[in-house]
Design a protein around this motif. Sequence first.
Motif, short mmCIF file in Angstrom:
data_model
loop_
_atom_site.label_atom_id
_atom_site.label_comp_id
_atom_site.label_asym_id
_atom_site.label_seq_id
_atom_site.Cartn_x
_atom_site.Cartn_y
_atom_site.Cartn_z
N LEU A 75 0.87 -1.18 0.00
CA LEU A 75 0.00 0.00 0.00
C LEU A 75 0.91 1.22 0.00
O LEU A 75 1.68 1.43 0.93
N CYS A 86 -4.71 5.50 0.08
CA CYS A 86 -5.97 4.74 -0.02
C CYS A 86 -7.15 5.62 0.42
O CYS A 86 -7.10 6.24 1.48
N ILE A 87 -8.19 5.67 -0.39
CA ILE A 87 -9.38 6.46 -0.06
C ILE A 87 -10.53 5.55 0.41
O ILE A 87 -11.67 5.98 0.47
N ALA A 88 -10.18 4.29 0.70
CA ALA A 88 -11.15 3.32 1.24
C ALA A 88 -12.39 3.17 0.36
O ALA A 88 -13.50 3.03 0.85
N CYS A 89 -12.17 3.20 -0.95
CA CYS A 89 -13.31 3.10 -1.88
C CYS A 89 -13.82 1.67 -2.00
O CYS A 89 -14.91 1.45 -2.53
N ASP A 90 -13.01 0.71 -1.60
CA ASP A 90 -13.41 -0.71 -1.59
C ASP A 90 -13.42 -1.36 -2.98
O ASP A 90 -13.84 -2.50 -3.13
N PHE A 125 -6.80 -2.71 6.71
CA PHE A 125 -6.69 -3.29 5.36
C PHE A 125 -6.07 -4.67 5.53
O PHE A 125 -5.01 -4.81 6.12
N PRO A 143 -8.14 3.51 -7.95
CA PRO A 143 -8.13 4.82 -8.63
C PRO A 143 -6.99 5.74 -8.19
O PRO A 143 -6.79 6.79 -8.77
N CYS A 146 -2.63 3.42 -5.18
CA CYS A 146 -2.22 3.08 -3.82
C CYS A 146 -1.77 1.63 -3.74
O CYS A 146 -0.72 1.32 -3.20
N LEU A 147 -2.58 0.74 -4.32
CA LEU A 147 -2.27 -0.68 -4.23
C LEU A 147 -1.32 -1.09 -5.36
O LEU A 147 -1.51 -0.70 -6.51
S1 SF4 Z 1 -9.02 0.43 -4.67
FE1 SF4 Z 1 -7.19 1.53 -3.95
S2 SF4 Z 1 -8.03 3.31 -2.93
FE2 SF4 Z 1 -9.73 1.88 -3.14
S3 SF4 Z 1 -9.74 0.71 -1.22
FE3 SF4 Z 1 -8.47 -0.43 -2.67
S4 SF4 Z 1 -6.37 0.28 -2.28
FE4 SF4 Z 1 -7.77 1.76 -1.34
#
Ligand code: SF4
Length: 181
Positions: A75, A86-90, A125, A143, A146-147
């Motif tokens: 991350l 990470c914006i925690a968009c899932d 996470f 988006p 981050c990952l």
């Molecule tokens: S897609 Fe990227 S920004 Fe969204 S939760 Fe996963 S790591 Fe975080």
Amino acid sequence: MQAVKTQAAKRTLGQLIRRLLLLDLFKGLMVTFKYNARALYEPRDGGNPNQAIYTEQYPLEPARVSERFRGAPRLNLDPENGTTLCIACDLCALVCPVDCIEVGSLRREVRDGEKVNKKKVLTTFIFDTSRCMFCNLCVEACPTDCLELTQSFELAVYHRAGFRWDREMLEKGINYVRYAK
Ligand code: SF4
Ligand code: SF4
């Protein structure tokens, strides 16, 4: 017919002489000798250029993997302020075909100058490396870049729980044992 028989006899005699004199064996040994002699003076790509051998000295030296290799997840943090990207968009968890990502988040009030906005903030996470098939779908869905799946392939652990990487491990990476000469 007589000419064909004479040619076949000559061929058999030639093969017999080659076998008796071990010519094929010496031919093979010459190839080995040529490569070993070249290894004594030719510098290697990567690794220690002063060490004139072809074999990789893993784990003394990091093993090289192909450019497109996908390994240990990471991350990424914002290089300017060190906070998570990470914006925690899932999205990564939703797109994963084997459900190996769990994203935990909270809605918090975040002050932006005079304004106070409600924003989703990453809390936990989890990435299960034992189930991941490194298909890269989660990385493509992210988006914010981050990952990431890095080129590190050292994922072996002593216990099953070690396969579940938490946020800290994903952000800092694992402390591998580095061997020295
Ligand atoms: S897609 Fe990227 S920004 Fe969204 S939760 Fe996963 S790591 Fe975080
Ligand atoms: S690489 Fe594929 S299997 Fe692994 S977490 Fe991402 S989407 Fe899931």
